[in-house]
Design a protein around this motif. Structure first.
Motif, short mmCIF file in Angstrom:
data_model
loop_
_atom_site.label_atom_id
_atom_site.label_comp_id
_atom_site.label_asym_id
_atom_site.label_seq_id
_atom_site.Cartn_x
_atom_site.Cartn_y
_atom_site.Cartn_z
N VAL A 85 20.83 -87.61 -24.17
CA VAL A 85 21.57 -86.31 -24.25
C VAL A 85 23.16 -86.61 -24.93
O VAL A 85 23.42 -86.06 -25.94
N MET A 120 24.75 -78.42 -19.27
CA MET A 120 23.87 -79.57 -19.40
C MET A 120 24.92 -80.85 -18.95
O MET A 120 24.60 -81.93 -19.28
N MET A 123 23.34 -83.81 -17.14
CA MET A 123 22.15 -84.57 -17.92
C MET A 123 22.48 -85.41 -18.93
O MET A 123 21.73 -85.66 -19.78
N LEU A 131 13.29 -83.98 -21.62
CA LEU A 131 13.88 -82.57 -21.48
C LEU A 131 12.69 -81.55 -21.70
O LEU A 131 12.01 -81.72 -22.43
N SER A 132 12.69 -80.32 -20.75
CA SER A 132 12.03 -79.21 -21.32
C SER A 132 12.60 -78.66 -22.69
O SER A 132 13.52 -79.11 -23.25
N GLY A 134 13.66 -75.59 -23.28
CA GLY A 134 14.85 -75.07 -23.09
C GLY A 134 16.27 -75.86 -22.78
O GLY A 134 17.12 -75.73 -23.53
N GLN A 135 16.04 -76.98 -22.12
CA GLN A 135 17.06 -77.97 -22.08
C GLN A 135 17.44 -78.74 -23.44
O GLN A 135 18.48 -78.95 -23.76
N LEU A 136 16.33 -78.94 -24.10
CA LEU A 136 16.49 -79.71 -25.54
C LEU A 136 17.30 -78.62 -26.42
O LEU A 136 18.31 -79.04 -27.10
N ARG A 138 19.41 -76.31 -25.45
CA ARG A 138 20.84 -76.33 -24.92
C ARG A 138 21.54 -77.66 -25.67
O ARG A 138 22.60 -77.41 -26.01
N VAL A 139 21.03 -78.63 -25.76
CA VAL A 139 21.67 -79.75 -26.09
C VAL A 139 21.75 -79.57 -27.63
O VAL A 139 23.06 -80.10 -28.27
N ILE A 161 11.31 -71.08 -25.23
CA ILE A 161 12.40 -71.72 -24.42
C ILE A 161 12.43 -70.48 -23.37
O ILE A 161 12.07 -69.36 -23.58
N THR A 165 17.74 -69.55 -20.70
CA THR A 165 18.37 -70.33 -21.85
C THR A 165 18.64 -69.29 -22.89
O THR A 165 19.87 -69.49 -23.75
#
Length: 237
Positions: A85, A120, A123, A131-132, A134-136, A138-139, A161, A165
């Motif tokens: 990340v 984030m 992480m 990453l899910s 949604g997490q990706l 966000r990154v 997502i 998010t």
């Protein structure tokens, strides 16, 4: 920020929609809408310089080509590339700080702030492959923040997502708009356009509408009645 003069978007000699003339004003927030295959992603890629303009002109105002933060669709990304990340977000600093000199303390602070903004921070050392969706996303938005570009292009940023998010990223976009950034986003959710985007550009094969979002969205029920033999551009004020 961006003025289009009879600009033709497409591939080879084929235009995907009628030539466009109009303006994305500096600091505007615009949703690009239309059916699948209408040319929405092609429009963004051409503005970003990734595809050639097929005709007409794009004028970027004061600069020949501005600094652009471009977020492609997640389907175009290689999530198996061995990177964490922190490294992804740090990519947004490279244009200003260089790739070989290492990150400065200021750059590291910007990365930390961007990750905190999208929730984030915990992480920072996680592999992107874990990453899910949604997490990706966000990154990737954190990377946009570190780029500090005046022009931001988002291609379907909310596809696949989670709702939490989506809400967070809409707030990030609103913050960028308040900071005077010019944001252009390809979207499919008309309720989201109506609630969060003041301007809209509707692309179809035969007719295009550009202007205040409420007036552009009012054209949607009329599409089926459009005369398919007439191609024109309407700038809605």
């Amino acid at each position: 920020m961006i003025a289009l003069r009879h600009a033709v978007f497409g591939y080879g000699t084929g235009a995907l929609f009628p030539p466009l003339s109009g303006r994305f004003n500096r600091g505007s927030l615009t949703a690009v809408i239309g059916s699948n295959g209408a040319g929405k992603s092609t429009l963004l890629k051409t503005i970003a310089g990734l595809l050639p303009l097929q005709g007409g002109h794009i004028d970027y105002g004061d600069s020949k080509f501005p600094s652009i933060a471009y977020l492609p669709q997640q389907a175009e990304l290689d999530r198996q590339f061995p990177v964490v990340v922190n490294d992804v977000v740090a990519m947004g600093c490279w244009r200003r700080w260089g790739m070989l000199g290492g990150l400065t303390a200021s750059a590291r602070a910007q990365i930390a702030e961007a990750l905190a903004t999208v929730g984030m921070s915990q992480m920072i050392h996680a592999p992107v492959s874990e990453l899910s969706g949604g997490q990706l996303q966000r990154v990737l938005f954190a990377r946009l923040l570190t780029q500090q570009a005046p022009l931001i292009l988002l291609d379907e940023p909310f596809t696949g997502i989670d709702s939490a998010t989506i809400g967070l990223l809409l707030r990030v976009i609103a913050r960028l708009h308040q900071q005077g950034k010019t944001v252009i986003a390809v979207l499919h959710d008309m309720a989201m356009v109506a609630g969060h985007f003041p301007q809209a550009l509707l692309l179809t094969q035969h007719d295009c509408h550009w202007g205040d979002a409420d007036r552009v969205l009012a054209q949607l029920p009329l599409l089926h009645a459009a005369n398919a033999s007439v191609s024109r551009i309407k700038v809605v004020s």
